[in-house]
Write an enzyme that holds these catalytic residues in place. Structure first.
Site, PDB file in Angstrom:
ATOM      1  CE  LYS A 267      -8.357  40.124 -11.216  1.00  0.00           C
ATOM      2  NZ  LYS A 267      -8.785  38.918 -10.424  1.00  0.00           N
ATOM      3  NE  ARG A 341     -16.090  31.579 -13.060  1.00  0.00           N
ATOM      4  CZ  ARG A 341     -16.035  31.345 -11.638  1.00  0.00           C
ATOM      5  NH1 ARG A 341     -17.169  30.913 -11.220  1.00  0.00           N
ATOM      6  NH2 ARG A 341     -14.991  31.780 -11.244  1.00  0.00           N
TER       7      ARG A 341
HETATM    8  N1  BES Z   1      -7.968  35.600 -13.500  1.00  0.00           N
HETATM    9  C1  BES Z   1      -8.647  35.510 -12.249  1.00  0.00           C
HETATM   10  C2  BES Z   1      -7.879  34.610 -11.493  1.00  0.00           C
HETATM   11  C3  BES Z   1      -6.496  34.544 -10.953  1.00  0.00           C
HETATM   12  C4  BES Z   1      -6.476  34.832  -9.726  1.00  0.00           C
HETATM   13  C5  BES Z   1      -5.683  34.076 -11.752  1.00  0.00           C
HETATM   14  C6  BES Z   1      -5.062  34.789  -9.002  1.00  0.00           C
HETATM   15  C7  BES Z   1      -4.463  34.228 -10.972  1.00  0.00           C
HETATM   16  C8  BES Z   1      -3.992  34.579  -9.910  1.00  0.00           C
HETATM   17  C9  BES Z   1      -9.900  35.251 -12.654  1.00  0.00           C
HETATM   18  O1  BES Z   1     -10.513  36.009 -13.550  1.00  0.00           O
HETATM   19  C10 BES Z   1     -10.843  35.760 -11.240  1.00  0.00           C
HETATM   20  O2  BES Z   1     -10.633  36.907 -11.136  1.00  0.00           O
HETATM   21  N2  BES Z   1     -11.227  34.890 -10.501  1.00  0.00           N
HETATM   22  C11 BES Z   1     -12.068  35.358  -9.479  1.00  0.00           C
HETATM   23  C12 BES Z   1     -13.592  34.619  -9.285  1.00  0.00           C
HETATM   24  C13 BES Z   1     -14.517  34.894  -8.406  1.00  0.00           C
HETATM   25  C14 BES Z   1     -14.722  36.474  -8.723  1.00  0.00           C
HETATM   26  C15 BES Z   1     -15.609  34.267  -8.391  1.00  0.00           C
HETATM   27  C16 BES Z   1     -11.215  34.793  -8.164  1.00  0.00           C
HETATM   28  O3  BES Z   1     -10.719  33.792  -8.247  1.00  0.00           O
HETATM   29  O4  BES Z   1     -11.297  35.668  -7.265  1.00  0.00           O
HETATM   30 MN    MN Z   2     -11.352  37.937 -13.128  1.00  0.00          MN
END
Ligand code: BES
Ligand code: MN
Ligand code: ZN
Length: 488
Positions: A267, A341
């Site tokens: 990230k 997931r």
């Molecule tokens: N933990 C994150 C989702 C999240 C984002 C929680 C913002 C709280 C605030 C999750 O694991 C994630 O990174 N999801 C990705 C999925 C994508 C790579 C398909 C996302 O939402 O960007």
């Molecule tokens: Mn994530």
């Protein structure tokens, strides 16, 4: 501490109640209650004078602090009497506590604010009091301004309902603490330890699988995510039996990702600290079980929290890797940041197979897309069973915790098919990201088991401050909704 653990119901009178602060309410009709009149007398007519003068109008969220010889009196506007409901009285309870904290008043008393008839008002008021008392101050070692309220009482309320409201709200506060502590404190090991305490408090069975065990058992998706961290991952399982022994359990599954760096698909660093909140689903499930331990509802419950960090250590899983989940399905990893997931997949499959639940709910800070769709106001839900979704919506109305349903239609489920494995862990680029995650999870829910997924990425933290919430920390959202659902 950080919050009140209980609220007292007192059969005493206004004049005999020696609290630093005492709160009474005024509706827009400006008629004083019996206790309101006593308070007015105690203040030599200041309340009625302020009403006469138009300074007190009885509008909701209006507050006036008046100074008596010993007690300070808080007069709270209650709005339209006909519209005054559980939601309104809950907010009033929070307002009283926020005032006491800001004015540094140690002991608090209040009337039941026109909620005398229904026990549900006593419950909601107690919830508001405890939620409003919450502060996350553990790490402030030098701040001399910090102040905590010592006790709160309500005059002539329903004792049982006050107790129930206190248990529910203090469990929400317990969960907020679990969720607010950072990743180096709320580790998977810590979550397992808290689950152990809940288990002994509520006579539940606790099972914890460590890395070696769940890897051997075939939880390949969870094990894949956990490869990148040296912090020991845990698969936590709590079983509560309050119903008949042959009755199928209700299953609760929570994402316990104690820190999500994104893994190799790392990230951006701005805001990455917030990913300490990625275990809010797991914290929520522990919060529900903490309340269950005390409320002892007549149902059977199985709760699962897969817990790990998602880091980029030398063994970390990589984009392109293919993992085999507990139910045998193969998953092509196209983004290591879609890890929630993956860990939930094995938990859903494990619980489906071994516990055959009557229905299953999962909770996860799963997608950024749900924040785009619903902001920090509403939890996104989707599932396989209309009746269960209806029940969730009904509990949402009862508790004021907002949910909105997304469609989990076949066209979306197509989008997670992989070219080389059974499924992939991302959907179509920049399209319906929250539904794609739901479609993925659906692959791991056992045949015929009604299931609803709650995406709490927007609502678990960062909410607007209100009388019931505290700054930008964890909200403890959905615990009240779930407790309403499993008892209804
Ligand atoms: N933990 C994150 C989702 C999240 C984002 C929680 C913002 C709280 C605030 C999750 O694991 C994630 O990174 N999801 C990705 C999925 C994508 C790579 C398909 C996302 O939402 O960007
Ligand atoms: Mn994530
Ligand atoms: Zn995550």
């Amino acid at each position: 501490m950080g919050y009140l653990k209980s609220v007292k119901n007192s059969t005493s009178t206004f004049s005999k109640t020696q609290t630093d602060l005492f709160a009474v309410g005024v509706f827009e009709d400006l008629k004083l209650s019996v206790i309101g009149k006593e308070a007015d007398k105690y203040l030599d007519g200041q309340i009625s004078a302020a009403i006469k003068n138009g300074d007190i109008k009885g509008k909701s969220s209006e507050t006036s602090l008046l100074y008596g010889k010993k007690k300070k009196i808080l007069v709270i506007g209650l709005g339209d009497k006909k519209k005054f409901d559980e939601k309104a009285i809950r907010l009033v309870g929070g307002t009283v506590l926020k005032t006491a904290i800001s004015k540094k008043l140690k002991t608090v008393g209040m009337e039941l604010f026109g909620g005398e008839k229904a026990a549900s008002f006593s419950q909601a008021l107690a919830e508001g009091i405890v939620l409003g008392s919450y502060q996350f101050i553990t790490y402030k070692t030098q701040d001399k301004e910090l102040f905590e309220v010592g006790s709160a009482l309500v005059l002539n309320a329903d004792t049982k309902a006050i107790q129930k409201g206190s248990i529910i709200a203090s469990s929400v506060c317990f969960a907020r603490d679990v969720q607010n502590h950072p990743g180096n404190v709320t580790t998977p090991t810590k979550l397992a330890k808290l689950a152990k305490e809940i288990a002994s408090e509520g006579g539940m069975k606790l099972t914890v699988f460590d890395r070696e065990k769940f890897t051997k058992m075939g939880m390949g998706a969870f094990a894949g995510v956990a490869l990148g961290t040296g912090e020991p991952p845990k698969f936590i399982l709590l079983e509560y039996k309050g119903g008949k022994s042959n009755e199928k359990p209700i299953a609760l599954v929570g994402k316990g990702l104690t820190f999500d760096s994104g893994g190799i698909s790392i990230k951006p660093s701005a805001g990455m600290d917030e990913m300490k909140f990625d275990m809010c689903g797991g914290g929520l499930v522990l919060g529900v079980m903490k309340a269950v331990a005390q409320l002892k509802p007549k149902v059977n419950i199985v709760a699962a929290v897969p817990s790990t960090e998602n880091l980029c250590g030398e063994k970390a899983y990589k984009p392109g890797d293919i993992l085999t989940a507990y139910n045998g399905k193969t998953i092509e990893v196209l983004n290591t940041d879609a890890e929630g997931r993956l860990i939930l997949a094995d938990a859903l499959a494990y619980v489906s197979k071994h516990h055959k639940p009557q229905y299953m709910l999962d909770f996860a800070t799963l997608t950024g897309a749900v924040v785009i769709a619903l902001g920090h106001i509403t939890t996104g839900i989707m599932g396989t069973d209309e009746k269960l979704i209806e029940r969730v919506k009904n509990s949402s109305k009862n508790t004021g915790e907002k949910v909105w349903e997304f469609p989990l239609w076949d066209e979306y489920c197509e989008q997670i098919k992989s070219e080389i494995a059974d499924i992939k862990n991302v959907g179509a680029a920049r399209e319906a990201g929250s539904i794609a995650a739901g479609a993925f999870l659906k692959e791991f829910v056992g045949e015929g088991i009604p299931w609803v997924h709650f995406d709490i990425a927007g609502t678990a933290y960062k909410n607007k401050e209100s009388s019931l919430t505290y700054k930008k920390g964890a909200s403890g959202v959905m615990i009240r909704l779930v407790l309403d659902l499993i008892q209804g």
